[in-house]
Structures are given as structure tokens and as C-alpha cells.
Design an enzyme around this catalytic site. Structure first.
Site, PDB file in Angstrom:
ATOM      1  N   GLN A 147      -4.485  -2.093   9.569  1.00  0.00           N
ATOM      2  CA  GLN A 147      -4.257  -3.395   8.931  1.00  0.00           C
ATOM      3  C   GLN A 147      -4.774  -4.518   9.830  1.00  0.00           C
ATOM      4  O   GLN A 147      -4.427  -4.595  11.010  1.00  0.00           O
ATOM      5  CB  GLN A 147      -2.751  -3.560   8.641  1.00  0.00           C
ATOM      6  N   ASP A 197     -11.109   1.722   3.644  1.00  0.00           N
ATOM      7  CA  ASP A 197     -11.242   0.267   3.483  1.00  0.00           C
ATOM      8  C   ASP A 197     -12.717  -0.113   3.289  1.00  0.00           C
ATOM      9  O   ASP A 197     -13.029  -1.224   2.884  1.00  0.00           O
ATOM     10  CB  ASP A 197     -10.728  -0.451   4.747  1.00  0.00           C
ATOM     11  N   LYS A 248       0.834  -1.202   0.000  1.00  0.00           N
ATOM     12  CA  LYS A 248       0.000   0.000   0.000  1.00  0.00           C
ATOM     13  C   LYS A 248       0.878   1.265   0.000  1.00  0.00           C
ATOM     14  O   LYS A 248       0.593   2.232  -0.703  1.00  0.00           O
ATOM     15  CB  LYS A 248      -0.946  -0.028   1.211  1.00  0.00           C
TER      16      LYS A 248
END
Ligand code: NDP
Length: 296
Positions: free
Chosen positions: A96, A119, A52
């Protein structure tokens, strides 16, 4: 059989985004800013987060990686999330997953501002998705939609079978494939570990989306001739043949299934790169929607 080259499509989309970011920079505005929180040192999580960060560098986004120790308490992590929620220079951020067992993932997800939840995991954003309202689509399902769109795969009226009902992949993609839009308008069946006669069900799929996390689970006898197969699974298995000591496998036994398909995604290089692209797209969307007021 046509290979759905996620890696190539991801590159194309990232190049398009680079052009947009260059325009922002040359106009003197600050560039979009994505932040990521990584708790602990899990190898797979490190790989995903690094991917990312690299994607941010590739398109010219500003990125911040916040590394926190495995021993961090839930309260301390909530404080970090709060700081990012309040930081007007940050357009979006991710925490994460998975998190260490002593921290509730749900509590953390719910603490992220829905406006910065790139997300797309926050209940408010998932609810908006179900209601066809503007939102951040969850990154992996969004990546799958973009692949179907770029390859102009017909979905209208098709029978789509999704295997796996996780909150981040299986459930949302099943909803998106059924919505009144393109890609969508499918008749959807959602299968899971309690499903009976799975082979019968997957064999009836025009579009088969597999996200269960079991290497080589889908064999050729489970797939209809001419089906479109989207393999989301990523399982790392030890391999003496590879330099880093492991090899990645999808949920689909690629060699025997591919010859039966009209389209199929490989692993790696299929859905994975598109997940990152979607995260970047959501961040750009947040930037343009003016969530951060401090643009100067
Ligand atoms: P989860 O591990 O959270 O859930 C797995 C799902 O598969 C569950 O719904 C489970 O059913 C179902 N399942 C398990 N065994 C069977 C079985 N024998 N038959 C039918 N269904 C079964 O899934 P995730 O969505 O988080 O991850 C799935 C895979 O996708 C993993 O390999 C993960 O690494 C990968 N992944 C890849 C991404 C990418 O970018 N390419 C992004 C996210 C995930 P039940 O609910 O009944 O337990």
C-alpha cells in the site's frame, strides 16, 4: 445526464467473480490468494487496505494482511517483498502506497515480482501495457476502462483529455485511451500543472478524465456540453456533518458540472470501487495463469 454508478458495477463484477471462485472451491482446488503489506498507520491507507480485504472476503479469495511498523527500514521491507515473491501460495500482492519518506517507493515497486504485481505498477508491466502485450493493467485505469465498457460509451475517434500525469493513473490511462482497441482509439491530450490554457483544453474534451487531487477543481465552464466526465480524485476534507469527521470530494464540482454531461462518475461511488475490483481481477488472472505452482 446519466450517472456512472461505479459502486453498482463493482458489485456486479464482484458477484460474477464470486461465481468463478465458488466453482474453484467446489472443484477442490485452493482459492486465489491476495496479500497486502501495510506500513505504518496512515488513516486513508488503512481504509483502502480494509476495503481490499473486505472485497477478498466478498468474493471468497483468501487474503493476508501484513502490518509493519512505520520505523521499518527499506532493507527489511525488501525482505518482506522477497518472501511474498517466493511464497507459492500467494497469487498476487500489493504494497500500500504511500510509504514512509525514508523508503524509496520505486525500489519497492521494482522488487515486486512482475508476475505477482497485481497493482500493475512494475516497470515491466507498464512496458508491456505500452506495447499492447498481456499484462496486469494498473488498477485504477483498468477500472475506468471497465466502466466505459459496461456503459457502452463510444470512445472511437473522441477527443479524450486527461488531467494529471501520475504514474498510477494519469499517464497510464492516457496511453490506454489512445491504444488501438475498445475502449480506446481516442485522440488524447495529457494535461498537468504546467499546462497553459487548461480551461480551453478541458472544454474541448468529449471524454474528460480528471486525476489531480484538488477538490472541486473542475468547474462547469471547463466542461463541454455533453461530455463524459470521469472523476478519479478523492480528497478528504473535515466535515462536522459526517459521523467520521470527514467528507470525500472529487476533483470535479459535481453539482454544477453534472447537468452539462452525458455521463459522469460520482465521488464516492464512482471510480474508487472499480479500483478494488480491478485488483481482484488481476489476482484472478494471476491465479489462472498458474504463477503459483502449489495449487493443491
Ligand atoms: P498525483 O498526486 O501523483 O499527481 C497529480 C497530478 O495532477 C500531477 O500530474 C500534477 O501535475 C497534476 N496537477 C496538479 N495540479 C494541477 C493543476 N492545477 N492543473 C493541472 N494539473 C495539475 O496524482 P494521483 O494520480 O496519485 O492522484 C490524483 C487523485 O486521484 C488524488 O485525489 C488521489 O487520491 C486520487 N486517486 C483515486 C483513486 C481511486 O481509486 N479513485 C486511485 C488513485 C488516486 P505535475 O505532474 O505537473 O505535478
Amino acid at each position: 445526464m446519466k450517472l456512472i454508478e461505479g459502486k453498482k458495477i463493482a458489485e456486479e463484477i464482484l458477484s460474477e467473480m464470486t461465481g468463478e471462485v465458488n466453482k474453484i472451491r467446489s472443484s477442490g482446488e485452493r482459492v486465489p490468494h491476495l496479500a497486502a503489506i501495510l506500513v505504518g498507520n496512515d488513516g486513508a491507507s488503512e481504509t483502502y487496505v480494509n476495503g481490499k480485504v473486505k472485497a477478498c472476503e466478498r468474493v471468497g479469495f483468501h487474503s493476508t494482511l501484513i502490518r509493519l511498523p512505520e520505523t521499518l527500514s527499506e532493507k527489511e521491507l525488501l525482505e518482506e517483498v522477497g518472501k511474498l515473491n517466493r511464497d507459492e501460495r500467494i497469487d498476487g500482492f500489493i504494497v500500500q502506497l504511500p510509504l514512509p519518506g525514508h523508503i524509496s517507493q520505486q525500489n519497492i515497486i521494482e522488487a515486486i515480482s512482475p508476475l505477482k504485481d497485481v497493482d500493475g505498477f512494475h516497470p515491466a508491466n507498464l512496458g508491456r501495457m505500452v506495447l499492447d502485450m498481456p499484462t496486469y493493467l494498473p488498477a485504477t485505469p483498468y477500472g475506468i476502462l471497465q466502466l466505459l465498457e459496461r456503459y457502452e460509451i463510444e470512445t472511437n475517434g473522441r477527443h479524450c483529455v486527461v488531467v494529471g500525469r501520475s504514474h498510477i493513473v494519469g499517464s497510464p490511462i492516457s496511453i490506454l485511451m489512445a491504444r488501438n482497441a475498445y475502449p480506446g482509439n481516442c485522440t488524447v491530450t495529457l494535461a498537468h500543472s504546467k499546462t497553459e490554457n487548461l480551461r480551453e483544453i478541458t472544454s474541448a474534451a468529449d471524454i474528460l478524465i480528471v486525476a489531480l487531487g484538488k477538490a472541486n477543481f473542475i468547474t462547469s465552464d471547463m466542461v463541454k456540453e455533453g461530455a463524459v466526465v470521469i472523476d478519479v480524485g478523492i480528497t478528504r476534507l473535515p466535515s462536522a456533518l459526517s459521523k467520521n469527521g470527514y467528507k470525500l470530494f472529487g476533483d470535479v464540482k459535481f453539482d454544477e458540472v453534472a447537468p452539462k454531461c452525458s455521463y459522469i462518475t460520482p465521488v464516492p461511488g464512482g471510480v474508487g470501487p472499480m479500483t478494488i475490483v480491478s485488483l481482484m481481477k488481476n489476482t484472478l488472472k494471476s491465479y489462472f495463469s498458474g504463477i503459483s505452482k502449489n495449487r493443491a
